[in-house]
Write a protein that holds these residues in place. Structure first.
Motif, PDB file in Angstrom:
ATOM      1  N   THR A  26      40.977 -23.906  49.116  1.00 34.58           N
ATOM      2  CA  THR A  26      41.262 -25.341  49.053  1.00 34.58           C
ATOM      3  C   THR A  26      42.059 -25.840  50.250  1.00 34.58           C
ATOM      4  OG1 THR A  26      43.180 -24.917  47.650  1.00 34.58           O
ATOM      5  CG2 THR A  26      41.124 -25.493  46.537  1.00 34.58           C
ATOM      6  N   ASN A  27      42.786 -24.972  50.912  1.00 34.04           N
ATOM      7  CA  ASN A  27      43.579 -25.374  52.081  1.00 34.04           C
ATOM      8  C   ASN A  27      42.831 -25.193  53.402  1.00 34.04           C
ATOM      9  OD1 ASN A  27      45.912 -26.076  50.591  1.00 34.04           O
ATOM     10  ND2 ASN A  27      46.354 -23.904  50.342  1.00 34.04           N
ATOM     11  N   LEU A  28      41.590 -24.763  53.334  1.00 35.21           N
ATOM     12  CA  LEU A  28      40.808 -24.526  54.539  1.00 35.21           C
ATOM     13  C   LEU A  28      40.323 -25.845  55.131  1.00 35.21           C
ATOM     14  CD1 LEU A  28      39.456 -22.169  56.227  1.00 35.21           C
ATOM     15  CD2 LEU A  28      37.406 -22.686  54.893  1.00 35.21           C
ATOM     16  N   THR A  29      40.608 -26.054  56.412  1.00 32.88           N
ATOM     17  CA  THR A  29      40.083 -27.226  57.123  1.00 32.88           C
ATOM     18  C   THR A  29      39.404 -26.745  58.395  1.00 32.88           C
ATOM     19  OG1 THR A  29      42.073 -27.584  58.460  1.00 32.88           O
ATOM     20  CG2 THR A  29      41.990 -28.678  56.284  1.00 32.88           C
ATOM     21  N   THR A  30      38.486 -27.547  58.896  1.00 35.41           N
ATOM     22  CA  THR A  30      37.817 -27.178  60.142  1.00 35.41           C
ATOM     23  C   THR A  30      38.810 -27.157  61.296  1.00 35.41           C
ATOM     24  OG1 THR A  30      37.103 -29.468  60.451  1.00 35.41           O
ATOM     25  CG2 THR A  30      35.519 -27.953  59.421  1.00 35.41           C
ATOM     26  N   ALA A  31      39.815 -28.008  61.252  1.00 36.60           N
ATOM     27  CA  ALA A  31      40.839 -28.010  62.308  1.00 36.60           C
ATOM     28  C   ALA A  31      41.595 -26.684  62.327  1.00 36.60           C
ATOM     29  CB  ALA A  31      41.799 -29.178  62.116  1.00 36.60           C
ATOM     30  N   LYS A  32      41.962 -26.186  61.141  1.00 39.25           N
ATOM     31  CA  LYS A  32      42.655 -24.898  61.069  1.00 39.25           C
ATOM     32  C   LYS A  32      41.756 -23.758  61.542  1.00 39.25           C
ATOM     33  CE  LYS A  32      45.770 -25.892  57.192  1.00 39.25           C
ATOM     34  NZ  LYS A  32      46.070 -25.547  55.785  1.00 39.25           N
ATOM     35  N   VAL A  33      40.485 -23.838  61.172  1.00 37.39           N
ATOM     36  CA  VAL A  33      39.542 -22.799  61.594  1.00 37.39           C
ATOM     37  C   VAL A  33      39.436 -22.782  63.118  1.00 37.39           C
ATOM     38  CG1 VAL A  33      37.112 -22.064  61.568  1.00 37.39           C
ATOM     39  CG2 VAL A  33      38.216 -22.814  59.436  1.00 37.39           C
ATOM     40  N   ALA A  34      39.258 -23.957  63.702  1.00 38.62           N
ATOM     41  CA  ALA A  34      39.120 -24.040  65.158  1.00 38.62           C
ATOM     42  C   ALA A  34      40.371 -23.493  65.844  1.00 38.62           C
ATOM     43  CB  ALA A  34      38.862 -25.477  65.583  1.00 38.62           C
ATOM     44  N   LYS A  35      41.540 -23.893  65.371  1.00 36.54           N
ATOM     45  CA  LYS A  35      42.795 -23.435  65.983  1.00 36.54           C
ATOM     46  C   LYS A  35      42.936 -21.918  65.862  1.00 36.54           C
ATOM     47  CE  LYS A  35      47.766 -24.110  66.006  1.00 36.54           C
ATOM     48  NZ  LYS A  35      48.906 -24.775  65.443  1.00 36.54           N
ATOM     49  N   THR A  36      42.673 -21.378  64.685  1.00 37.80           N
ATOM     50  CA  THR A  36      42.795 -19.939  64.458  1.00 37.80           C
ATOM     51  C   THR A  36      41.775 -19.158  65.294  1.00 37.80           C
ATOM     52  OG1 THR A  36      43.613 -20.350  62.225  1.00 37.80           O
ATOM     53  CG2 THR A  36      42.810 -18.127  62.688  1.00 37.80           C
ATOM     54  N   ALA A  37      40.585 -19.712  65.436  1.00 40.36           N
ATOM     55  CA  ALA A  37      39.523 -19.046  66.204  1.00 40.36           C
ATOM     56  C   ALA A  37      39.719 -19.199  67.712  1.00 40.36           C
ATOM     57  CB  ALA A  37      38.158 -19.593  65.802  1.00 40.36           C
ATOM     58  N   GLY A  38      40.574 -20.136  68.091  1.00 44.43           N
ATOM     59  CA  GLY A  38      40.800 -20.371  69.511  1.00 44.43           C
ATOM     60  C   GLY A  38      39.656 -21.110  70.176  1.00 44.43           C
ATOM     61  N   VAL A  39      39.026 -22.012  69.407  1.00 48.28           N
ATOM     62  CA  VAL A  39      37.931 -22.829  69.937  1.00 48.28           C
ATOM     63  C   VAL A  39      38.242 -24.299  69.658  1.00 48.28           C
ATOM     64  CG1 VAL A  39      36.228 -20.985  69.584  1.00 48.28           C
ATOM     65  CG2 VAL A  39      36.538 -22.712  67.808  1.00 48.28           C
ATOM     66  N   SER A  40      37.527 -25.163  70.318  1.00 49.03           N
ATOM     67  CA  SER A  40      37.717 -26.586  70.060  1.00 49.03           C
ATOM     68  C   SER A  40      37.050 -26.950  68.731  1.00 49.03           C
ATOM     69  CB  SER A  40      37.128 -27.428  71.184  1.00 49.03           C
ATOM     70  OG  SER A  40      35.722 -27.425  71.100  1.00 49.03           O
ATOM     71  N   PRO A  41      37.545 -27.976  68.053  1.00 51.62           N
ATOM     72  CA  PRO A  41      36.907 -28.389  66.796  1.00 51.62           C
ATOM     73  C   PRO A  41      35.425 -28.739  66.982  1.00 51.62           C
ATOM     74  CG  PRO A  41      39.071 -29.375  66.963  1.00 51.62           C
ATOM     75  CD  PRO A  41      38.801 -28.705  68.283  1.00 51.62           C
ATOM     76  N   ALA A  42      35.082 -29.290  68.140  1.00 49.86           N
ATOM     77  CA  ALA A  42      33.683 -29.640  68.399  1.00 49.86           C
ATOM     78  C   ALA A  42      32.792 -28.401  68.447  1.00 49.86           C
ATOM     79  CB  ALA A  42      33.575 -30.421  69.705  1.00 49.86           C
ATOM     80  N   THR A  43      33.371 -27.264  68.826  1.00 51.82           N
ATOM     81  CA  THR A  43      32.595 -26.025  68.909  1.00 51.82           C
ATOM     82  C   THR A  43      32.058 -25.624  67.543  1.00 51.82           C
ATOM     83  OG1 THR A  43      33.865 -25.280  70.814  1.00 51.82           O
ATOM     84  CG2 THR A  43      32.699 -23.583  69.577  1.00 51.82           C
ATOM     85  N   LEU A  44      32.824 -25.872  66.498  1.00 53.92           N
ATOM     86  CA  LEU A  44      32.348 -25.534  65.148  1.00 53.92           C
ATOM     87  C   LEU A  44      31.014 -26.213  64.846  1.00 53.92           C
ATOM     88  CD1 LEU A  44      35.614 -25.813  63.023  1.00 53.92           C
ATOM     89  CD2 LEU A  44      34.577 -23.753  63.940  1.00 53.92           C
ATOM     90  N   TYR A  45      30.853 -27.428  65.337  1.00 50.25           N
ATOM     91  CA  TYR A  45      29.657 -28.211  65.022  1.00 50.25           C
ATOM     92  C   TYR A  45      28.460 -27.821  65.879  1.00 50.25           C
ATOM     93  CZ  TYR A  45      32.912 -30.554  62.068  1.00 50.25           C
ATOM     94  OH  TYR A  45      33.840 -30.800  61.090  1.00 50.25           O
ATOM     95  N   ILE A  46      28.665 -26.924  66.824  1.00 50.83           N
ATOM     96  CA  ILE A  46      27.530 -26.341  67.547  1.00 50.83           C
ATOM     97  C   ILE A  46      26.823 -25.360  66.618  1.00 50.83           C
ATOM     98  CG2 ILE A  46      26.873 -24.772  69.438  1.00 50.83           C
ATOM     99  CD1 ILE A  46      29.223 -26.015  71.033  1.00 50.83           C
ATOM    100  N   TYR A  47      27.617 -24.670  65.810  1.00 52.13           N
ATOM    101  CA  TYR A  47      27.102 -23.612  64.950  1.00 52.13           C
ATOM    102  C   TYR A  47      26.830 -24.051  63.515  1.00 52.13           C
ATOM    103  CZ  TYR A  47      29.006 -21.100  68.907  1.00 52.13           C
ATOM    104  OH  TYR A  47      29.293 -20.690  70.172  1.00 52.13           O
TER     105      TYR A  47
END
Length: 187
Positions: A26-47
């Motif tokens: 429930t606390n998972l956000t795309t912003a947190k994922v991007a930060k933890t992965a070391g990628v930009s938030p826009a990169t998530l939307y490539i995949y």
């Protein structure tokens, strides 16, 4: 079209699993994922199209990894259904012991199916999968109770549920529980 960077995709997968393990689904956000992965938030939307697509595709991947080798294990087991069920349960326990973070991730999504799309919900339940084949045999065998697939899935998840709650449970206790599970589904 942008080229797929498999390393970034693996970092995203690892970040999702880590965050779900640490903070919950429930606390998972795309912003947190991007930060933890070391990628930009826009990169998530490539995949991935969105958070649901991301969780669904990663769930499918992790579930496949956890089931890798199950068909070979079942093929090497005696053909009687009780032996096949025991082999499947023991395989699951071994995989969960070896990959607890993956197990926790699958568990988190299994108990929150609304976070997955229909394709992910159906993934691994196809009749050509090892579990699908085993379920088909189970339903056809009159020596076993006539339950729905979700009911069987809950019963067969019991040993791994115990491991998720109590990771240090002994092998002897797990084997006893496997015996109980198999007896519970027999007529």
């Amino acid at each position: 079209m942008r080229k797929i960077d498999e390393q970034k995709k693996l970092k995203i997968k690892a970040a999702v699993m880590t965050l779900v393990d640490q903070d919950g689904l429930t606390n998972l956000t795309t912003a947190k994922v991007a930060k933890t992965a070391g990628v930009s938030p826009a990169t998530l939307y490539i995949y991935y199209q969105d958070k649901t697509d991301m969780l669904s595709r990663i769930y499918e991947s992790v579930k496949d990894e956890l089931h890798l080798g199950l068909l070979a294990e079942l093929s090497a087991t005696a053909p009687d259904l009780a032996a096949q069920l025991r082999a499947m349960l023991q395989f699951s326990v071994t995989q969960y012991r070896q990959q607890p973070r993956a197990a926790h991730f699958v568990q988190a999504l299994w108990t929150n199916p609304e976070a997955l799309d229909e394709q992910a919900l159906q993934h691994g339940t196809e009749l050509d999968s090892a579990l699908g084949q085993l379920f088909t045999k189970l339903v056809a065998d009159q020596a076993y109770v006539n339950l729905s697939r979700p009911a069987f899935e809950l019963i067969f998840a019991t040993p791994t549920q115990l491991l998720l709650r109590q990771p240090t449970v002994s092998n002897e206790e797990v084997e006893q529980l496997i015996d109980v599970v198999i007896k519970a589904v027999q007529q």
